[in-house]
Design an enzyme around this catalytic site. Structure first.
Site, PDB file in Angstrom:
ATOM      1  N   VAL A   1       0.846  -1.194   0.000  1.00  5.19           N
ATOM      2  CA  VAL A   1       0.000   0.000   0.000  1.00  5.19           C
ATOM      3  C   VAL A   1       0.883   1.246   0.000  1.00  5.19           C
ATOM      4  O   VAL A   1       1.791   1.353   0.841  1.00  5.19           O
ATOM      5  CB  VAL A   1      -0.904   0.005   1.257  1.00  5.19           C
ATOM      6  CG1 VAL A   1      -1.835   1.210   1.255  1.00  5.19           C
ATOM      7  CG2 VAL A   1      -1.695  -1.289   1.359  1.00  5.19           C
ATOM      8  N   CYS A   2       0.630   2.159  -0.917  1.00  4.73           N
ATOM      9  CA  CYS A   2       1.430   3.395  -0.976  1.00  4.73           C
ATOM     10  C   CYS A   2       1.232   4.180   0.327  1.00  4.73           C
ATOM     11  O   CYS A   2       0.110   4.567   0.672  1.00  4.73           O
ATOM     12  CB  CYS A   2       1.025   4.264  -2.156  1.00  4.73           C
ATOM     13  SG  CYS A   2       1.817   5.888  -2.123  1.00  4.73           S
ATOM     14  N   VAL A   3       2.327   4.421   1.021  1.00  2.00           N
ATOM     15  CA  VAL A   3       2.241   5.033   2.348  1.00  2.00           C
ATOM     16  C   VAL A   3       1.735   6.474   2.276  1.00  2.00           C
ATOM     17  O   VAL A   3       0.878   6.879   3.078  1.00  2.00           O
ATOM     18  CB  VAL A   3       3.592   4.923   3.108  1.00  2.00           C
ATOM     19  CG1 VAL A   3       4.727   5.633   2.384  1.00  2.00           C
ATOM     20  CG2 VAL A   3       3.461   5.471   4.521  1.00  2.00           C
TER      21      VAL A   3
END
Lengths: 123, 133
Positions: free
Chosen positions: B80-82
């Site tokens: 998941v893109c932080v």
């Protein structure tokens, strides 16, 4: 036109500025892609060409804007920006009006760019 | 057909778009025909699938759970893109501590990571398939 180059990634911008976070997220990805030494090209299609409009005042809307990120593209060796020739006409713009140097492309040239790129992501 | 290594890039939110469901169905079909899914990357609105607190009605599909199940069965990485996640209120214990927040909600099996994981995936996989909203 340098459209014979094939890119590892083409990032396509289709939305006007001051809407959602789309353009910022597309630019974030472009910069990261380039730091991984992947050949990165940017295409501005339709209302997406307005991302490169020079006179934007996002601060009036309490928005951050993407001008600083666009200006930083050169530092990340992203120098190949392509704009949709028809969109420039639609918005009464020329490449000389835009924030950064770009190449104006006709539909065939755009098609060739998209067809020869390893990956394409649209924002 | 030669087996391919795939990366899926999910950019649309669950329920508001079909992206996570279409991607799930695609993933199952790809795995069933012998392809390998190296990584699933969640970007933009797609990150909200990683919200461990979502409780859809009992008689509706729970997309977060379905993805967890698929990932566990086939050792698929759920990245998941932080930056996109934090912006939308999807946060793990470590980031919550860093921002002085008392709660965190990242669903089990998902990992907050950087965009570099998407770039690495695109560079190494045979195909990257994006599921937009």
């Amino acid at each position: 036109m340098k459209a014979s180059n094939s890119f590892d990634l083409l990032v396509v911008f289709t939305q006007p500025p001051l809407t959602a976070s789309l353009a910022k997220e597309g630019l974030d990805l472009s910069l990261v892609n380039s730091t991984f030494e992947q050949q990165t090209g940017l295409i501005f299609l339709g209302a997406g060409v307005l991302q490169l409009h020079p006179n934007q005042q996002p601060d009036i809307l309490a928005l951050k804007g993407t001008q600083a990120m666009l200006q930083a593209l050169g530092l990340y060796d992203i120098n190949q920006l392509f704009v949709d020739e028809q969109a420039l006409l639609d918005y009464s713009l020329t490449t000389a009006d835009l924030l950064l140097p770009t190449e104006s492309c006709n539909p065939l040239q755009l098609q060739k760019l998209l067809a020869t790129s390893r990956n394409v992501l649209t924002f | 057909m030669t087996d391919k290594t795939l990366v899926l890039n999910i950019c649309g939110a669950p329920y508001a778009s079909l992206a996570p469901l279409s991607a799930l169905r695609f993933a199952k079909a790809a795995l069933a025909t012998g392809h390998k899914i190296q990584r699933v990357f969640f970007y933009q609105e797609g990150v909200t699938l990683a919200n461990g607190l979502s409780c859809p009605p009992q008689d509706e599909i729970n997309l977060t759970k379905e993805w967890q199940k698929l990932a566990a069965e086939h050792q698929v990485e759920l990245a998941v893109c932080v930056a996109a996640a934090l912006k939308r209120g999807i946060i793990d214990a470590k980031e919550a501590a860093r921002y002085g927040l008392e709660q965190h909600n990242l669903a089990e099996g998902f990992v907050l990571t950087g965009l570099g994981q998407l770039v690495d995936g695109m560079a190494n996989a045979d195909r990257t398939v994006t599921f937009n909203s």
